[in-house]
Design a protein around this motif. Structure first.
Motif, short mmCIF file in Angstrom:
data_model
loop_
_atom_site.label_atom_id
_atom_site.label_comp_id
_atom_site.label_asym_id
_atom_site.label_seq_id
_atom_site.Cartn_x
_atom_site.Cartn_y
_atom_site.Cartn_z
N ILE A 1 -3.53 9.85 20.58
CA ILE A 1 -3.63 8.44 20.17
C ILE A 1 -4.12 7.60 21.36
O ILE A 1 -4.98 6.73 21.22
CB ILE A 1 -2.25 7.92 19.66
CG1 ILE A 1 -1.87 8.63 18.35
CG2 ILE A 1 -2.28 6.41 19.45
CD1 ILE A 1 -0.48 8.30 17.82
N GLU B 1 0.07 -0.29 15.36
CA GLU B 1 0.21 -0.23 13.90
C GLU B 1 -1.15 -0.14 13.19
O GLU B 1 -1.23 0.37 12.08
CB GLU B 1 0.94 -1.47 13.37
CG GLU B 1 2.38 -1.61 13.82
CD GLU B 1 2.50 -2.05 15.26
OE1 GLU B 1 1.76 -2.95 15.68
OE2 GLU B 1 3.33 -1.47 15.99
N ALA B 2 -2.19 -0.64 13.85
CA ALA B 2 -3.52 -0.59 13.22
C ALA B 2 -4.13 0.80 13.29
O ALA B 2 -5.16 1.06 12.66
CB ALA B 2 -4.44 -1.60 13.91
N HIS B 3 -3.51 1.71 14.04
CA HIS B 3 -4.09 3.05 14.23
C HIS B 3 -3.15 4.18 13.89
O HIS B 3 -3.50 5.35 14.07
CB HIS B 3 -4.59 3.17 15.68
CG HIS B 3 -5.57 2.11 16.02
ND1 HIS B 3 -6.87 2.12 15.59
CD2 HIS B 3 -5.40 0.94 16.67
CE1 HIS B 3 -7.47 1.01 15.98
NE2 HIS B 3 -6.60 0.29 16.64
N ASP B 4 -1.96 3.84 13.45
CA ASP B 4 -1.05 4.92 13.03
C ASP B 4 -0.44 4.62 11.66
O ASP B 4 0.51 5.29 11.27
CB ASP B 4 0.05 5.16 14.08
CG ASP B 4 1.07 4.03 14.12
OD1 ASP B 4 0.80 2.96 13.56
OD2 ASP B 4 2.13 4.22 14.73
N PHE B 5 -0.97 3.59 10.97
CA PHE B 5 -0.39 3.21 9.68
C PHE B 5 -0.44 4.36 8.69
O PHE B 5 0.41 4.47 7.81
CB PHE B 5 -1.11 1.98 9.10
CG PHE B 5 -2.57 2.20 8.81
CD1 PHE B 5 -2.98 2.60 7.56
CD2 PHE B 5 -3.52 2.01 9.79
CE1 PHE B 5 -4.33 2.81 7.29
CE2 PHE B 5 -4.87 2.22 9.54
CZ PHE B 5 -5.28 2.62 8.28
N TRP B 6 -1.41 5.25 8.85
CA TRP B 6 -1.55 6.36 7.91
C TRP B 6 -0.65 7.54 8.30
O TRP B 6 -0.57 8.52 7.56
CB TRP B 6 -3.02 6.80 7.84
CG TRP B 6 -3.67 6.97 9.19
CD1 TRP B 6 -4.26 6.00 9.95
CD2 TRP B 6 -3.77 8.17 9.95
NE1 TRP B 6 -4.73 6.50 11.13
CE2 TRP B 6 -4.45 7.85 11.15
CE3 TRP B 6 -3.37 9.49 9.74
CZ2 TRP B 6 -4.73 8.81 12.13
CZ3 TRP B 6 -3.66 10.43 10.72
CH2 TRP B 6 -4.32 10.07 11.89
N LEU B 7 0.04 7.43 9.43
CA LEU B 7 0.93 8.52 9.85
C LEU B 7 2.35 8.35 9.30
O LEU B 7 3.17 9.24 9.46
CB LEU B 7 1.02 8.56 11.38
CG LEU B 7 -0.13 9.24 12.11
CD1 LEU B 7 0.04 9.06 13.60
CD2 LEU B 7 -0.19 10.71 11.79
#
Lengths: 269, 287
Positions: free
Chosen positions: A225, A257-263
């Motif tokens: 990340i 949050e803008a880069h792990d929302f799908w996790l």
């Protein structure tokens, strides 16, 4: 008889501040509640319940002095104060003594709250705090064997979230083992590299903070990340999206949050 | 005897006048705090007014306003609690309350609940409220990927939705990127980013990976195993970053498409109470 609406009007004109103060207290809005209680105390300095709640608010907001704590402890002895308020005062004073390391006093106050309250959430919190206190200080288990047995049998009522709430902050289990490599890396960077090169990151949160958050939330996945953040950082600055002024410097917002929302909620916990 | 009664009535009238004047002053303070965007303080002032209000309807109005201020503060739970009180005092506030409840549900990321509340408003009598609710409903459905229902919501509202339906159609015509394909392509450093159109990020990813792979082979040839271990650690980070970035870039691309479409549908619409009418709730919409 016909004057009763008038009296009720006068009564209502007096009561809102106290009613509001109690409501805000129940909502856990300590700062606002403390302000409202002070308003009540200005009008009625003899209102003991208000004084107790004000002291609890002071404890909650970290504005308490030794006099507040003493007053709370003394409140337990006041016969003309509602028993429920006394139990609350005992519980909050007990927590403060526990925080200060005075386990014996904390034990006595928790026991008072546990035995006297009829409020279920306070009963559970007092019981759970006692349970955790005795876990850290096993010698307290011998003070009242019947109470120890009672708490032991009630253990299943003290679920994980309640235990987290009642635990002292320093006893928090902390971050997972998988977050440690990331934390060590950031600690090394902040102590050895950052002082030499200064704050160079143009994003908010800074890269080290972002990495720390990623590691705490996702464990070892924090490394890729963070690598992705390094690839993207020049583009973030070039696109000038979501600027924030910090100390006279323009930075760009790029939350995790803008880069792990799908996790989802994270893999570490 | 008559004089006694007259004096008493005069006293009562004066007291009520003084009470209503005090209420006016408090109301002005609450409104000023709200206009200064100090929503938390404004909410507390409205709660104080509600507790002091003598009539149920006025209490309800003030509680609604407290709920509105908590909603603006993004304190959804407190806002809902205030709305519960408002509606129990004045059931007519349930309609305008649904607007706030929809907002609160979105703040809690509960789009199903928000869809329910906005859906309950599309048949209301107020045209502006219907348009607002329809647009919100359409935005929620776009986020769910249900483009047909989103378009239907706009059309059912009967508003001039030609530009809105055009935005929805434009979204429908576009293609989403597959995060799985992005991740697979990320095995070749930079290709995952390039798949989602992030060419600058792709180039940086390729350069960093190439440099560190070169460093690894060079140190291995020279049998400098300490340096090899350090460079390998970094390369592993860059390489996994390439795969993660490929997946994340696809998600970013898809999210951007949705956000652009939702922004078109929602526009700058908003609503606020008419402060002159407080505590009567009359909403003013801006589109």
């Amino acid at each position: 008889m016909w004057l009763s609406p008038l009296f009720s009007h006068f009564a209502n004109a007096q009561s809102p501040a106290w009613a509001l103060a109690r409501e805000l207290f129940e909502n856990g809005d300590w700062v606002a509640s403390r302000r409202e209680i002070r308003r009540v105390l200005l009008a009625d300095p003899e209102n003991r319940e208000a004084r107790i709640l004000a002291d609890v608010c002071s404890l909650k907001t970290g504005q308490a002095d030794s006099a507040s704590l003493e007053r709370l402890e003394q409140a337990v002895e006041m016969p003309n104060v509602e028993l429920e308020t006394r139990a609350l005062a005992a519980y909050e004073a007990g927590r403060e003594y526990w925080r200060m390391g005075d386990s014996e006093k904390a034990y006595d106050l928790f026991v008072y709250a546990y035995r006297n309250t009829e409020d279920n959430p306070l009963f559970l919190r007092a019981g759970c705090s006692l349970f955790l206190l005795m876990k850290g200080k096993p010698e307290l288990k011998t003070v009242s064997p019947s109470l120890t047995l009672q708490l032991k049998s009630s253990r299943r009522l003290f679920d994980w979230s309640l235990q987290q709430e009642c635990m002292l902050p320093e006893e928090d289990a902390g971050t997972g083992i998988l977050a440690k490599p990331g934390e060590w890396t950031v600690a090394l960077y902040r102590s050895q590299v950052s002082p030499a090169i200064g704050m160079r990151c143009s994003c908010v949160p800074s890269c080290s903070e972002y990495f720390l958050l990623a590691c705490r939330k996702h464990g070892l996945l924090g490394f890729p990340i963070q690598a992705d953040r390094f690839f993207r950082e020049p583009s973030i600055v070039q696109q000038r999206q979501n600027p924030i002024e910090m100390g006279g410097v323009i930075k760009y917002s790029d939350p995790l949050e803008a880069h792990d929302f799908w996790l989802g909620e994270g893999v570490d916990r | 005897m008559r004089l006694k009664y007259l004096t008493l009535i005069l006293c009562v009238a004066l007291q009520l006048l003084a009470g209503s004047f005090a209420g006016e002053v408090d109301k002005r303070l609450a409104i000023e705090l709200a206009n200064e965007n100090d929503h938390h303080a404004a909410a507390i002032e409205f709660r104080r007014l509600a507790l002091g209000a003598p009539v149920q309807e006025r209490k309800g109005g003030y509680y609604w306003l407290a709920g509105y201020q908590y909603a603006l503060e993004e304190n959804a739970d407190m806002s809902d609690e205030m709305l519960d009180r408002a509606e129990s005092m004045d059931p007519q506030l349930a309609i305008s309350g649904s607007l706030l409840r929809g907002r609160n549900a979105l703040a809690r990321n509960n789009s199903d609940e928000a869809e329910f509340y906005y859906g309950s408003l599309v048949n209301s009598a107020d045209e502006e409220m219907v348009e607002y609710a329809a647009r919100k409903l359409a935005a929620i459905r776009i986020r769910h990927g249900d483009v047909d229902s989103a378009r239907a919501a706009i059309e059912a509202a009967g508003a001039d939705g030609s530009s809105l339906t055009a935005s929805i159609e434009e979204y429908r015509r576009g293609d989403d990127k597959s995060p799985a394909v992005g991740g697979l392509l990320g095995i070749v450093p930079g290709l995952g980013h390039a798949y989602s159109g992030e060419y600058a990020n792709a180039l940086r990813c390729l350069i960093l990976n190439s440099l560190f792979i070169y460093g690894m082979t060079h140190t291995a040839e020279k049998e400098q195993w300490g340096a090899f271990a350090v460079i390998s650690f970094f390369e592993l980070t860059w390489y996994s970053g390439s795969i993660y970035g490929g997946i994340d870039a696809a998600h970013r691309y898809n999210r951007r498409r949705i956000t652009d479409c939702v922004d078109q549908v929602e526009g700058d619409m908003d609503y606020s109470p008419d402060w002159e009418m407080v505590p009567t709730i009359r909403l003013e919409f801006v589109f």
